[in-house]
Design a protein around this motif. Structure first.
Motif, PDB file in Angstrom:
ATOM      1  N   GLU A 283       0.821  -1.201   0.000  1.00  0.00           N
ATOM      2  CA  GLU A 283       0.000   0.000   0.000  1.00  0.00           C
ATOM      3  C   GLU A 283       0.863   1.262   0.000  1.00  0.00           C
ATOM      4  OE1 GLU A 283      -2.351  -0.602   3.436  1.00  0.00           O
ATOM      5  OE2 GLU A 283      -3.610  -2.141   2.537  1.00  0.00           O
ATOM      6  N   ALA A 284       1.953   1.224   0.813  1.00  0.00           N
ATOM      7  CA  ALA A 284       2.829   2.399   0.872  1.00  0.00           C
ATOM      8  C   ALA A 284       3.513   2.635  -0.471  1.00  0.00           C
ATOM      9  CB  ALA A 284       3.864   2.201   1.980  1.00  0.00           C
ATOM     10  N   VAL A 285       3.979   1.564  -1.108  1.00  0.00           N
ATOM     11  CA  VAL A 285       4.627   1.716  -2.419  1.00  0.00           C
ATOM     12  C   VAL A 285       3.615   2.200  -3.450  1.00  0.00           C
ATOM     13  CG1 VAL A 285       5.773   0.480  -4.293  1.00  0.00           C
ATOM     14  CG2 VAL A 285       6.410   0.022  -1.913  1.00  0.00           C
ATOM     15  N   THR A 286       2.407   1.650  -3.439  1.00  0.00           N
ATOM     16  CA  THR A 286       1.370   2.064  -4.385  1.00  0.00           C
ATOM     17  C   THR A 286       1.057   3.549  -4.236  1.00  0.00           C
ATOM     18  OG1 THR A 286       0.385  -0.139  -4.387  1.00  0.00           O
ATOM     19  CG2 THR A 286      -1.001   1.687  -5.104  1.00  0.00           C
ATOM     20  N   ASN A 287       0.905   4.021  -2.998  1.00  0.00           N
ATOM     21  CA  ASN A 287       0.616   5.445  -2.776  1.00  0.00           C
ATOM     22  C   ASN A 287       1.760   6.323  -3.264  1.00  0.00           C
ATOM     23  OD1 ASN A 287      -1.868   4.939  -1.679  1.00  0.00           O
ATOM     24  ND2 ASN A 287      -1.148   4.968   0.456  1.00  0.00           N
ATOM     25  N   ALA A 288       3.007   5.853  -3.054  1.00  0.00           N
ATOM     26  CA  ALA A 288       4.149   6.651  -3.515  1.00  0.00           C
ATOM     27  C   ALA A 288       4.167   6.747  -5.037  1.00  0.00           C
ATOM     28  CB  ALA A 288       5.452   6.033  -2.995  1.00  0.00           C
ATOM     29  N   VAL A 289       3.855   5.627  -5.693  1.00  0.00           N
ATOM     30  CA  VAL A 289       3.849   5.634  -7.161  1.00  0.00           C
ATOM     31  C   VAL A 289       2.737   6.519  -7.689  1.00  0.00           C
ATOM     32  CG1 VAL A 289       3.471   4.183  -9.194  1.00  0.00           C
ATOM     33  CG2 VAL A 289       4.949   3.380  -7.336  1.00  0.00           C
ATOM     34  N   ARG A 290       1.577   6.465  -7.086  1.00  0.00           N
ATOM     35  CA  ARG A 290       0.421   7.186  -7.604  1.00  0.00           C
ATOM     36  C   ARG A 290       0.443   8.680  -7.304  1.00  0.00           C
ATOM     37  NH1 ARG A 290      -4.796   3.364  -6.142  1.00  0.00           N
ATOM     38  NH2 ARG A 290      -4.387   1.706  -7.672  1.00  0.00           N
ATOM     39  N   HIS A 291       0.908   9.020  -6.100  1.00  0.00           N
ATOM     40  CA  HIS A 291       0.676  10.395  -5.634  1.00  0.00           C
ATOM     41  C   HIS A 291       1.951  11.208  -5.394  1.00  0.00           C
ATOM     42  CE1 HIS A 291      -3.400   8.983  -5.079  1.00  0.00           C
ATOM     43  NE2 HIS A 291      -2.998   8.051  -4.220  1.00  0.00           N
ATOM     44  N   ALA A 292       3.102  10.574  -5.200  1.00  0.00           N
ATOM     45  CA  ALA A 292       4.266  11.331  -4.748  1.00  0.00           C
ATOM     46  C   ALA A 292       5.031  11.981  -5.893  1.00  0.00           C
ATOM     47  CB  ALA A 292       5.208  10.413  -3.947  1.00  0.00           C
TER      48      ALA A 292
ATOM     49  N   GLY B   6       9.642  12.004  -3.387  1.00  0.00           N
ATOM     50  CA  GLY B   6       8.622  12.780  -4.082  1.00  0.00           C
ATOM     51  C   GLY B   6       8.355  14.119  -3.426  1.00  0.00           C
ATOM     52  N   ALA B   7       7.208  14.698  -3.804  1.00  0.00           N
ATOM     53  CA  ALA B   7       6.878  16.056  -3.390  1.00  0.00           C
ATOM     54  C   ALA B   7       6.469  16.137  -1.935  1.00  0.00           C
ATOM     55  CB  ALA B   7       5.758  16.593  -4.266  1.00  0.00           C
ATOM     56  N   GLY B   8       6.034  15.040  -1.362  1.00  0.00           N
ATOM     57  CA  GLY B   8       5.595  15.082   0.022  1.00  0.00           C
ATOM     58  C   GLY B   8       4.192  15.641   0.152  1.00  0.00           C
ATOM     59  N   PHE B   9       3.668  15.580   1.368  1.00  0.00           N
ATOM     60  CA  PHE B   9       2.322  16.096   1.635  1.00  0.00           C
ATOM     61  C   PHE B   9       2.212  16.366   3.129  1.00  0.00           C
ATOM     62  CE2 PHE B   9       2.187  11.602   2.375  1.00  0.00           C
ATOM     63  CZ  PHE B   9       1.335  11.419   3.446  1.00  0.00           C
ATOM     64  N   ASP B  10       1.090  16.969   3.495  1.00  0.00           N
ATOM     65  CA  ASP B  10       0.824  17.260   4.895  1.00  0.00           C
ATOM     66  C   ASP B  10       0.172  16.017   5.524  1.00  0.00           C
ATOM     67  OD1 ASP B  10       0.180  18.158   7.372  1.00  0.00           O
ATOM     68  OD2 ASP B  10      -1.049  19.870   6.705  1.00  0.00           O
ATOM     69  N   PRO B  11       0.862  15.305   6.474  1.00  0.00           N
ATOM     70  CA  PRO B  11       0.284  14.084   7.049  1.00  0.00           C
ATOM     71  C   PRO B  11      -1.043  14.314   7.753  1.00  0.00           C
ATOM     72  CG  PRO B  11       2.629  14.221   7.533  1.00  0.00           C
ATOM     73  CD  PRO B  11       2.229  15.562   6.948  1.00  0.00           C
TER      74      PRO B  11
ATOM     75  N   SER C 169       6.382  10.628   8.200  1.00  0.00           N
ATOM     76  CA  SER C 169       7.065  11.930   8.155  1.00  0.00           C
ATOM     77  C   SER C 169       7.174  12.345   6.691  1.00  0.00           C
ATOM     78  CB  SER C 169       8.458  11.843   8.800  1.00  0.00           C
ATOM     79  OG  SER C 169       9.265  10.915   8.107  1.00  0.00           O
ATOM     80  N   SER C 170       6.842  13.599   6.400  1.00  0.00           N
ATOM     81  CA  SER C 170       6.823  14.041   5.009  1.00  0.00           C
ATOM     82  C   SER C 170       7.282  15.486   4.920  1.00  0.00           C
ATOM     83  CB  SER C 170       5.402  13.902   4.444  1.00  0.00           C
ATOM     84  OG  SER C 170       5.376  14.216   3.066  1.00  0.00           O
TER      85      SER C 170
ATOM     86  N   THR D 149       8.800  11.443   1.469  1.00  0.00           N
ATOM     87  CA  THR D 149       7.948  10.906   2.533  1.00  0.00           C
ATOM     88  C   THR D 149       8.524   9.580   3.015  1.00  0.00           C
ATOM     89  OG1 THR D 149       5.984  11.946   1.586  1.00  0.00           O
ATOM     90  CG2 THR D 149       5.626  10.108   3.118  1.00  0.00           C
ATOM     91  N   THR D 150       8.452   9.362   4.328  1.00  0.00           N
ATOM     92  CA  THR D 150       8.870   8.091   4.925  1.00  0.00           C
ATOM     93  C   THR D 150       7.711   7.523   5.730  1.00  0.00           C
ATOM     94  OG1 THR D 150      11.176   8.799   5.105  1.00  0.00           O
ATOM     95  CG2 THR D 150      10.491   6.927   6.470  1.00  0.00           C
TER      96      THR D 150
END
Length: 603
Positions: free
Chosen positions: A518-527, A552-557, A584-585, A590-591
Motif C-alpha cells: 500500500e505504501a509503495v502504491t501510494n508513492a507511485v500514484r501520488h508522490a 517525491g513532493a511530500g504532503f501534509d500528514p 514523516s513528510s 515521505t517516509t
C-alpha cells in the motif's frame, strides 16, 4: 507398616499426640479403678455419699482430662489443652488414690486416714490441689491462645501460683484457717486471681465475636465453680460443687462446637463434589453478563465455608468480582484466606475470602477446601478470559472483513473503474477512427489501449495478490517483500534491503506485506517520486521495523489525500498487530514506518 512409619515421620506432632494418647489411657484406667473402689467402699463400709454422687466426684478428673486431651490432640502447640490434661490427670489420680484408701485397698492405716501410710496420696493431693487452684486462678490469662496477652499478665499469674503454694503448705501444716499463714495465703492468692479476673473482664468487654462468647463461657463456668465451692458441706452444696466441676469441660465443648475455639470446626462438612458440580453448572449456564458467572462461582465458594464475603482480583490487583458482604475496597483481616489463581505459569489473579469470625480465621479443613476450590475458580477465570479473547478476535475479524471490503471497493472504484472507463472511451475513439478511415489515429489509439490493458491486468493481479498473498507461501517473507515492491513500483527504481528478522507469525507477515504494498502504491500514484527505498529489519528489541521512503513532493500528514487506499487503512492494519504506523513528510520526500512490538510477535 512402612506406610505408617512414613506417616509418623511426616507428622511433626506425632510425639506429643502419642503422649496425649498414653495419658488419656492412664486417666481412663484410673477413672475405672477409682469408680470400682468407690463402689466397693460403699458396699463394704457403708455409703459416705449417695453412690451416684460419689461416682460423679470420683470421675471429675476424667472429664477435665477428656477436654484437655481433645484440645492437646487437635492443637498440640497450645498450652490450654496440656494445662487441662495435666490438672485433670493429677486430680483423677488423687481421687482414685482416695477411693483406694477408702476401700481399704491401701491398708487399714490408709483407710483410717493416716497420711503417713499414704505418701503417694499425700503428694498427689498436694500437687492436685495446687494445680486446680492455680488453673482456676490463671486460666483466664491463658485462654484461648495458650499464652497471656501481654507481659503485664505474668505478674498476677506468678502471684496466683505463689498463693496456691502457700495454701497447700498451710493445709499440710494442719493449721486453722484463721491463723496468720492461712490469711496471708488467701490474700496473696485472691490478689493475683482478682487482678487476672479484672484484666479478663476488660478483655471480654473489648473483644468481638466469637472471642467474646468463648471468654464469656469460660469465665462464667469458673465463677460458678468458685461460688458453689463456698456454700459449705451440706448434701445440696456437695451436689452443686461436684456438678459445677463438670462445667469447665462443658464450657470448652460449647466454645469448640458453637464458637470454633482455636479454629476447631465441628460443623457438618461441605461436600466438595457438590460445590465443584455447582460451579460447573454455573459455567455451563451463565452467559457472564457483567460478571454474573464469577459472582455465582464466588457465591458457591462462600457457601462451602459459610463465609460472609469473597472477591476476585485480576493480575493487576483490580477487583473484578465480589460476592456477599465484602466490598471491593474493603480491608481484609489478617486471618482472611488468600490464594493466587494461575493456570500453569500464567498468573490470573487472587481469590480472597473473608472469615466469619475475623479473630479466629478459617479452620484447617476449610483452608484445604478453599485451596482446592481456588483451582476450580482459576479454571473458570481462565475460561472466561479465553472467551473474552475469542469474542475480541471475532470482533476484530469482523472489523477486518469490513475494512477489507471497503479497501476492495476503493480499489475497484479508484483503480479499475477509471481504467475501464478510459478503455471504453478509447474503444469509442477507435471506432470513430476506423469509420473515418484514419489508420494512423487507429494505431495510436490501439497502442494506448494496449498499454492501459497491461496496466489494468497488473492492477487486477495486485488486487488478487492482496486478497491472498501467495508470494509469501511460495517465496518467503523477505523475497515476497522484495518482488512485491518491485512489481508494484513498475518502472520506478526501487531499492529493497532486508536485514536480520525475528520469527514472524503468518498474520504478521501478511499484514506487513500489505502495508508495504500500500505504501509503495501510494508513492507511485501520488508522490511523483523518482526513487523508492524499502528497508525491512529487526531492532534490538526484536521488533519488526519497515521503512518505505520516496523522494517525491511530500504532503501534509494531517491532511492526507482522499483517493487511493489511504493512510487510515495502513494505520488500522498496524493497530491489528498492536503496532504503530509513523509518517514523516516534507518537500524532500515521505517516509512511512511500520513498527510491531515483540510482544505481538510472540503472541
Amino acid at each position: 507398616m512402612a506406610f505408617r512409619a512414613r506417616g509418623l515421620q511426616t507428622d511433626p506432632m506425632w510425639v506429643p499426640r502419642a503422649a496425649v494418647g498414653a495419658v488419656a489411657v492412664l486417666v481412663g484406667v484410673a477413672g475405672l479403678a477409682g469408680a470400682a473402689a468407690e463402689g466397693f467402699a460403699a458396699a463394704a463400709y457403708g455409703v459416705r455419699l449417695p453412690l451416684t454422687l460419689a461416682l460423679a466426684g470420683t470421675l471429675v478428673g476424667v472429664g477435665w482430662s477428656v477436654a484437655g486431651a481433645l484440645l492437646a490432640w487437635l492443637r498440640p502447640a497450645n498450652a490450654i489443652g496440656w494445662l487441662l490434661l495435666v490438672v485433670g490427670t493429677m486430680t483423677q489420680l488423687s481421687l482414685t488414690e482416695e477411693a483406694f484408701a477408702a476401700a481399704g485397698w491401701l491398708g487399714p492405716a490408709a483407710a483410717a486416714g493416716d497420711w503417713t501410710a499414704r505418701a503417694p496420696g499425700l503428694v498427689l493431693t498436694l500437687v492436685g490441689g495446687w494445680s486446680i487452684m492455680a488453673m482456676l486462678g490463671t486460666l483466664p490469662a491463658f485462654f484461648p491462645t495458650g499464652r497471656p496477652p501481654g507481659r503485664t499478665w505474668w505478674w498476677p499469674v506468678g502471684v496466683v501460683a505463689l498463693g496456691a503454694v502457700l495454701i497447700q503448705l498451710h493445709w499440710l501444716a494442719g493449721q486453722p484457717s484463721d491463723d496468720p499463714l492461712g490469711a496471708v495465703s488467701f490474700v496473696v492468692y485472691l490478689a493475683g486471681a482478682a487482678t487476672i479476673w479484672v484484666l479478663a473482664t476488660i478483655r471480654l468487654a473489648r473483644s468481638a465475636g466469637p472471642r467474646r462468647q468463648q471468654l464469656a463461657w469460660l469465665l462464667g463456668s469458673v465463677i460458678l465453680i468458685i461460688v458453689v465451692n463456698l456454700l459449705g458441706d451440706s448434701l445440696v452444696a456437695q451436689v452443686a460443687q461436684i456438678t459445677s466441676l463438670y462445667l469447665l469441660p462443658a464450657a470448652i465443648a460449647i466454645a469448640v462446637l458453637r464458637y470454633r475455639l482455636l479454629g476447631i470446626d465441628a460443623s457438618p462438612r461441605a461436600d466438595p463434589v457438590r460445590i465443584v458440580t455447582e460451579i460447573g453448572t454455573h459455567v455451563g449456564a451463565s452467559a457472564d453478563t457483567e460478571g454474573e458467572l464469577l459472582t455465582a462461582v464466588l457465591a458457591a465458594v462462600r457457601r462451602s465455608v459459610a463465609a460472609p464475603g469473597a472477591r476476585i482480583r485480576d493480575a493487576s490487583r483490580s477487583v473484578i468480582a465480589c460476592s456477599g458482604d465484602l466490598q471491593p475496597d474493603a480491608e481484609l483481616p489478617p486471618t482472611a484466606f488468600s490464594a493466587a489463581l494461575a493456570v500453569g505459569d500464567l498468573p490470573l489473579g487472587v481469590l480472597e475470602v473473608a472469615p466469619k469470625w475475623p479473630e479466629e480465621g478459617f479452620a484447617r479443613r476449610e483452608e484445604r477446601m478453599l485451596a482446592a476450590l481456588a483451582a476450580q475458580v482459576a479454571a473458570v477465570l481462565h475460561a472466561r478470559s479465553l472467551a473474552e479473547q475469542l469474542e475480541a478476535q471475532r470482533d476484530a475479524a469482523m472489523d477486518a472483513r469490513t475494512r477489507e471490503r471497503e479497501r476492495l471497493r476503493h480499489e475497484l472504484h479508484d483503480g479499475l473503474g477509471p481504467a475501464l472507463t478510459g478503455m471504453g472511451l478509447g474503444l469509442a475513439g477507435l471506432e470513430d477512427a476506423i469509420r473515418a478511415s484514419s489508420a494512423t489515429t487507429a494505431l495510436q489509439i490501439t497502442g494506448v489501449l494496449r498499454a492501459e490493458v497491461a496496466r489494468t491486468v497488473s492492477e487486477v493481479r495486485r488486487i488478487l495478490d492482496d486478497l491472498q498473498p501467495t508470494a509469501l507461501e511460495e517465496r518467503g517473507f523477505a523475497e515476497a517483500i522484495r518482488r512485491g515492491a518491485v512489481s508494484v513500483a513498475a518502472a520506478l527504481p526501487v531499492s529493497v534491503e532486508v536485514g536480520p528478522l525475528p520469527a514472524l507469525p503468518p498474520r504478521v507477515e501478511q499484514t506487513a506485506y500489505r502495508v508495504v504494498a500500500e505504501a509503495v502504491t501510494n508513492a507511485v500514484r501520488h508522490a511523483g517520486a523518482t526513487r523508492l527505498d524499502v528497508c525491512v529489519r529487526g531492532d534490538e528489541g526484536d521488533n519488526l521495523v519497515i521503512d518505505v521512503r520516496d523522494d517525491g513532493a511530500g504532503f501534509d500528514p494531517s491532511r492526507p489525500p482522499r483517493d487511493g487506499i489511504g493512510l487510515a487503512s495502513m494505520r488500522a492494519r498496524a493497530r491489528e498487530l498492536g503496532g504503530e504506523l509513523a509518517i514523516s513528510s516534507s518537500d524532500a520526500g515521505t517516509t512511512v514506518t511500520l513498527r510491531v512490538p515483540a510482544a505481538v510477535l510472540i503472541a
